[in-house]
Design an enzyme around this catalytic site. Sequence first.
Site, PDB file in Angstrom:
ATOM      1  N   HIS A 140      49.220  -3.110  53.470  1.00 12.63           N
ATOM      2  CA  HIS A 140      48.317  -4.250  53.659  1.00 12.63           C
ATOM      3  C   HIS A 140      48.954  -5.433  54.395  1.00 12.63           C
ATOM      4  O   HIS A 140      48.791  -6.593  53.997  1.00 12.63           O
ATOM      5  CB  HIS A 140      47.773  -4.719  52.308  1.00 12.63           C
ATOM      6  CG  HIS A 140      46.872  -3.726  51.621  1.00 12.63           C
ATOM      7  ND1 HIS A 140      46.120  -2.795  52.301  1.00 12.63           N
ATOM      8  CD2 HIS A 140      46.595  -3.524  50.299  1.00 12.63           C
ATOM      9  CE1 HIS A 140      45.415  -2.067  51.435  1.00 12.63           C
ATOM     10  NE2 HIS A 140      45.697  -2.476  50.213  1.00 12.63           N
ATOM     11  N   HIS A 214      39.017  -6.429  50.798  1.00 14.09           N
ATOM     12  CA  HIS A 214      39.483  -5.773  49.580  1.00 14.09           C
ATOM     13  C   HIS A 214      38.760  -6.256  48.324  1.00 14.09           C
ATOM     14  O   HIS A 214      39.382  -6.436  47.269  1.00 14.09           O
ATOM     15  CB  HIS A 214      40.993  -5.977  49.448  1.00 14.09           C
ATOM     16  CG  HIS A 214      41.705  -4.853  48.753  1.00 14.09           C
ATOM     17  ND1 HIS A 214      41.463  -4.511  47.447  1.00 14.09           N
ATOM     18  CD2 HIS A 214      42.653  -3.994  49.180  1.00 14.09           C
ATOM     19  CE1 HIS A 214      42.254  -3.512  47.094  1.00 14.09           C
ATOM     20  NE2 HIS A 214      42.974  -3.170  48.141  1.00 14.09           N
ATOM     21  N   GLU A 354      36.956   0.187  50.965  1.00  6.19           N
ATOM     22  CA  GLU A 354      37.539  -0.540  52.096  1.00  6.19           C
ATOM     23  C   GLU A 354      37.260   0.230  53.381  1.00  6.19           C
ATOM     24  O   GLU A 354      37.792   1.315  53.584  1.00  6.19           O
ATOM     25  CB  GLU A 354      39.053  -0.682  51.888  1.00  6.19           C
ATOM     26  CG  GLU A 354      39.418  -1.315  50.563  1.00  6.19           C
ATOM     27  CD  GLU A 354      40.803  -0.870  50.094  1.00  6.19           C
ATOM     28  OE1 GLU A 354      41.773  -1.032  50.846  1.00  6.19           O
ATOM     29  OE2 GLU A 354      40.907  -0.348  48.971  1.00  6.19           O
TER      30      GLU A 354
HETATM   31  C1  GLA Z   1      44.711  -0.228  48.266  1.00  4.61           C
HETATM   32  C2  GLA Z   1      45.770   0.751  48.141  1.00  4.61           C
HETATM   33  C3  GLA Z   1      46.032   0.926  46.703  1.00  4.61           C
HETATM   34  C4  GLA Z   1      46.398  -0.377  46.068  1.00  4.61           C
HETATM   35  C5  GLA Z   1      45.339  -1.336  46.242  1.00  4.61           C
HETATM   36  C6  GLA Z   1      45.744  -2.673  45.678  1.00  4.61           C
HETATM   37  O1  GLA Z   1      43.511   0.263  47.813  1.00  4.61           O
HETATM   38  O2  GLA Z   1      45.469   1.977  48.739  1.00  4.61           O
HETATM   39  O3  GLA Z   1      47.043   1.840  46.554  1.00  4.61           O
HETATM   40  O4  GLA Z   1      47.518  -0.893  46.677  1.00  4.61           O
HETATM   41  O5  GLA Z   1      45.061  -1.435  47.615  1.00  4.61           O
HETATM   42  O6  GLA Z   1      46.375  -2.558  44.473  1.00  4.61           O
END
Ligand code: GLA
Length: 396
Positions: A140, A214, A354
């Site tokens: 991210h 997110h 997402e």
């Molecule tokens: C995304 C990632 C997960 C986790 C979330 C936040 O969905 O794929 O593994 O990191 O973000 O916790």
Amino acid sequence: MSWITPLPQLAFGAGLAVLITGVAQAQMGESIERSTFGQLPDGRDVDLYRITNANGIEMRVTNYGGIIVSLRTLDAQGEFDDIVLGFDSLDGYLSDAYRKSNPYFGALIGRYGNRIAGGQFSLNGETYELATNNGPNHLHGGDKGFNRVLWQAKPFDNHEGAGLVLSYVSADGEEGYPGRLDVQVTYTLTDANELAIDYRATTSEATPVNLTQHTYFNLEGEGSGSILDHRLMINADAFTPVDETLIPTGEIRPVAGTPFDFREPTAIGARIDRGNRQLEFGQGYDHNFVLRRDSAAGDDPALAARVWEPDSGRVLEVATTESGLQFYSGNFLAGTLVGKSGESYKHRSGFALETQHFPDSPNQANFPSTILEPGETYRSRTVYTFSTRSREETGQ
Ligand code: GLA
């Protein structure tokens, strides 16, 4: 062209005066209002915008991380609830406990949504090193992704709805990525009960870009407990399996005959604890689905997912121009964070859908490219639509 618009341009037209009162609130039109959310440790002020539509849907967004702090929608009985996880104060998002568990509640994610293997990629003969902030991988956008920066916000109210244009300039080299990236994200809340998210970016040098949002939803209301009974449909015939560090293996695997087959609405919890390597790696669902695109949609967003929560009757529909959808079932929530309702956010008490390109694309030759070149404009649109269906209407 610069995307940056200075904040003082708050008025929408004559007559809609902007007056900051003693409580630091500005009435900026029928459907959008600004207040102060708090202050960053470096002294910069952070704002909170309250956006409402004609049907009473209310969304609050802060320019810190572009975070959607709350979203109140109607259930089938006509009651409003807040259906997204988050905090009532900026401090909630700045606390050590929050940063340690790093759930990215409601935030904009960039430059690269999801993981880049080993925090490394090569582009035009050069190797770039990124922060490894998720085990051996980059997640991210790194240590200080777009979820932790202050965006410029410009409210608007037009024929489409009311919302915010958020702009951010990511400097050349920020978090190890090449090129200066000018990013603009527009949130529009429409009277048709949609939240449209439009992403735009331009760059000074070739760079990977994969922007997403997110938000964690719980359609029964945030803080109400598990999401395992939500019925989920994902419009995907395949998904991208991962290794134990959640990096795609490169395979595009059909969902047929696996717990990843959500082509027919299925309770999230129905198969989540089944002995399955992929579910073990993710500790539940934390996988990218390869979306089926309805050719009739052309370049417009196509249906990606639909979720129905039987008790409240709320329905969430997701449409997108993107090729992938990361379905994350809140597996890493551990009850350590207390949200707006005063309840702790337990294991699997929120889910995220997402919309994005596939994880680790910069290292995966057979995935669609995520490289933005100078002179090109990155464009992506996702629309979340809120409605209701009672049990009787669905026959369940
Ligand atoms: C995304 C990632 C997960 C986790 C979330 C936040 O969905 O794929 O593994 O990191 O973000 O916790």
